[in-house]
Design a protein around this motif. Structure first.
Motif, PDB file in Angstrom:
ATOM      1  N   LEU A 196     -10.586   3.267   4.061  1.00  0.00           N
ATOM      2  CA  LEU A 196      -9.425   2.374   4.092  1.00  0.00           C
ATOM      3  C   LEU A 196      -8.252   3.060   4.788  1.00  0.00           C
ATOM      4  O   LEU A 196      -7.445   2.405   5.454  1.00  0.00           O
ATOM      5  CB  LEU A 196      -9.041   1.961   2.669  1.00  0.00           C
ATOM      6  N   TYR A 197      -8.165   4.356   4.633  1.00  0.00           N
ATOM      7  CA  TYR A 197      -7.093   5.116   5.287  1.00  0.00           C
ATOM      8  C   TYR A 197      -7.117   4.888   6.800  1.00  0.00           C
ATOM      9  O   TYR A 197      -6.075   4.649   7.416  1.00  0.00           O
ATOM     10  CB  TYR A 197      -7.252   6.604   4.981  1.00  0.00           C
ATOM     11  N   ASN A 203      -4.819   2.623  11.725  1.00  0.00           N
ATOM     12  CA  ASN A 203      -5.025   1.830  12.941  1.00  0.00           C
ATOM     13  C   ASN A 203      -4.105   0.620  12.986  1.00  0.00           C
ATOM     14  O   ASN A 203      -3.585   0.253  14.044  1.00  0.00           O
ATOM     15  CB  ASN A 203      -6.486   1.383  13.040  1.00  0.00           C
ATOM     16  N   SER A 204      -3.911  -0.002  11.838  1.00  0.00           N
ATOM     17  CA  SER A 204      -3.048  -1.186  11.773  1.00  0.00           C
ATOM     18  C   SER A 204      -1.610  -0.832  12.114  1.00  0.00           C
ATOM     19  O   SER A 204      -0.913  -1.571  12.821  1.00  0.00           O
ATOM     20  CB  SER A 204      -3.114  -1.814  10.380  1.00  0.00           C
ATOM     21  N   PHE A 205      -1.155   0.329  11.628  1.00  0.00           N
ATOM     22  CA  PHE A 205       0.228   0.734  11.863  1.00  0.00           C
ATOM     23  C   PHE A 205       0.418   1.471  13.184  1.00  0.00           C
ATOM     24  O   PHE A 205       1.485   2.023  13.437  1.00  0.00           O
ATOM     25  CB  PHE A 205       0.732   1.591  10.703  1.00  0.00           C
ATOM     26  N   GLN A 206      -0.603   1.466  14.036  1.00  0.00           N
ATOM     27  CA  GLN A 206      -0.435   1.938  15.393  1.00  0.00           C
ATOM     28  C   GLN A 206       0.165   0.859  16.281  1.00  0.00           C
ATOM     29  O   GLN A 206       0.635   1.142  17.389  1.00  0.00           O
ATOM     30  CB  GLN A 206      -1.791   2.390  15.978  1.00  0.00           C
ATOM     31  N   ASP A 207       0.125  -0.373  15.813  1.00  0.00           N
ATOM     32  CA  ASP A 207       0.695  -1.496  16.555  1.00  0.00           C
ATOM     33  C   ASP A 207       2.145  -1.703  16.129  1.00  0.00           C
ATOM     34  O   ASP A 207       2.417  -1.993  14.961  1.00  0.00           O
ATOM     35  CB  ASP A 207      -0.104  -2.777  16.290  1.00  0.00           C
ATOM     36  N   ILE A 258       3.625   6.648   9.931  1.00  0.00           N
ATOM     37  CA  ILE A 258       2.294   6.600  10.549  1.00  0.00           C
ATOM     38  C   ILE A 258       2.416   6.305  12.044  1.00  0.00           C
ATOM     39  O   ILE A 258       1.745   6.941  12.875  1.00  0.00           O
ATOM     40  CB  ILE A 258       1.423   5.538   9.855  1.00  0.00           C
ATOM     41  N   TYR A 259       3.269   5.352  12.398  1.00  0.00           N
ATOM     42  CA  TYR A 259       3.421   4.973  13.805  1.00  0.00           C
ATOM     43  C   TYR A 259       3.949   6.120  14.649  1.00  0.00           C
ATOM     44  O   TYR A 259       3.505   6.334  15.782  1.00  0.00           O
ATOM     45  CB  TYR A 259       4.349   3.775  13.920  1.00  0.00           C
TER      46      TYR A 259
END
Length: 208
Positions: A132-133, A138-142, A204-205
């Motif tokens: 899940l990590y 990956n989601s917060f790379q956008d 994260i981003y």
């Protein structure tokens, strides 16, 4: 409304404490966060609490819609000039709008993470737990999702600014002696929750 709201406040604290693991060093964060997620997913007590949580969200939403409709019907003639802005903050008058933003975000958030984790196919980490990590990172790379997430959390923060204090009044716990104290605690709680959740996607981003 008050009881479900306070229960959801408690959930926000617990959920934030778990998510703060995402701020650890990447290797440690991955294993620890995935282990934590696996524990939540397979613990029977947590499952029971999660059903209470879902019921609370629905009850809180339905109750807020009912109270909004009731308030509009009791507001009187639409030709009377609205002077409520002189007696209340703008976010206190926009609780329904703020709640709608939060609810819409919650649906998208659950679909992206909870649904994918429970029913999707995710790779395993070094300990064999679903990663899940990796999905979160990956989601917060956008950037668009970071901004969307942050806007929703800000809406939640303003919702809490009024809702926390209002819940105590609704339960009949209001008293002039500790009125300012409850308001101060509510402001600090709203600020802490907002800052705690918003810092995660930006960290994260910017760093991963």
């Amino acid at each position: 409304m008050a009881l479900t709201g306070l229960f959801l406040c408690f959930f926000l604290v617990i959920h934030l404490l778990g998510n703060l693991q995402l701020l650890l060093a990447p290797d440690k964060a991955q294993l620890q966060y995935n282990l934590y997620s696996d524990f939540l997913s397979n613990n029977i007590l947590i499952k029971i609490i999660s059903y209470v949580l879902y019921a609370s969200i629905l009850a809180h939403t339905i109750d807020s819609i009912y109270l909004t409709i009731k308030a509009k019907k009791a507001s009187g003639s639409p030709y009377v000039r609205d002077r409520r802005n002189r007696a209340s903050k703008w976010y206190a008058r926009q609780m329904m709008l703020l709640g709608t933003i939060v609810f819409a975000f919650l649906v998208i958030h659950l679909k992206n993470f909870w649904f994918t984790y429970k029913f999707g196919i995710l790779p395993a980490d070094a300990n064999g737990n679903k990663d899940l990590y990796g999905l979160v990172v990956n989601s917060f790379q956008d950037l668009w999702y970071v901004i969307f997430y942050s806007i929703a959390i800000l809406a939640l923060g303003f919702h809490l600014l009024h809702g926390f204090f209002s819940a105590f009044r609704s339960l009949g716990l209001y008293h002039p002696t500790y009125d300012k104290l409850v308001k101060s605690i509510g402001v600090l709680f709203a600020l802490a929750i907002t800052a705690g959740y918003v810092i995660i996607p930006f960290y994260i981003y910017l760093n991963l």
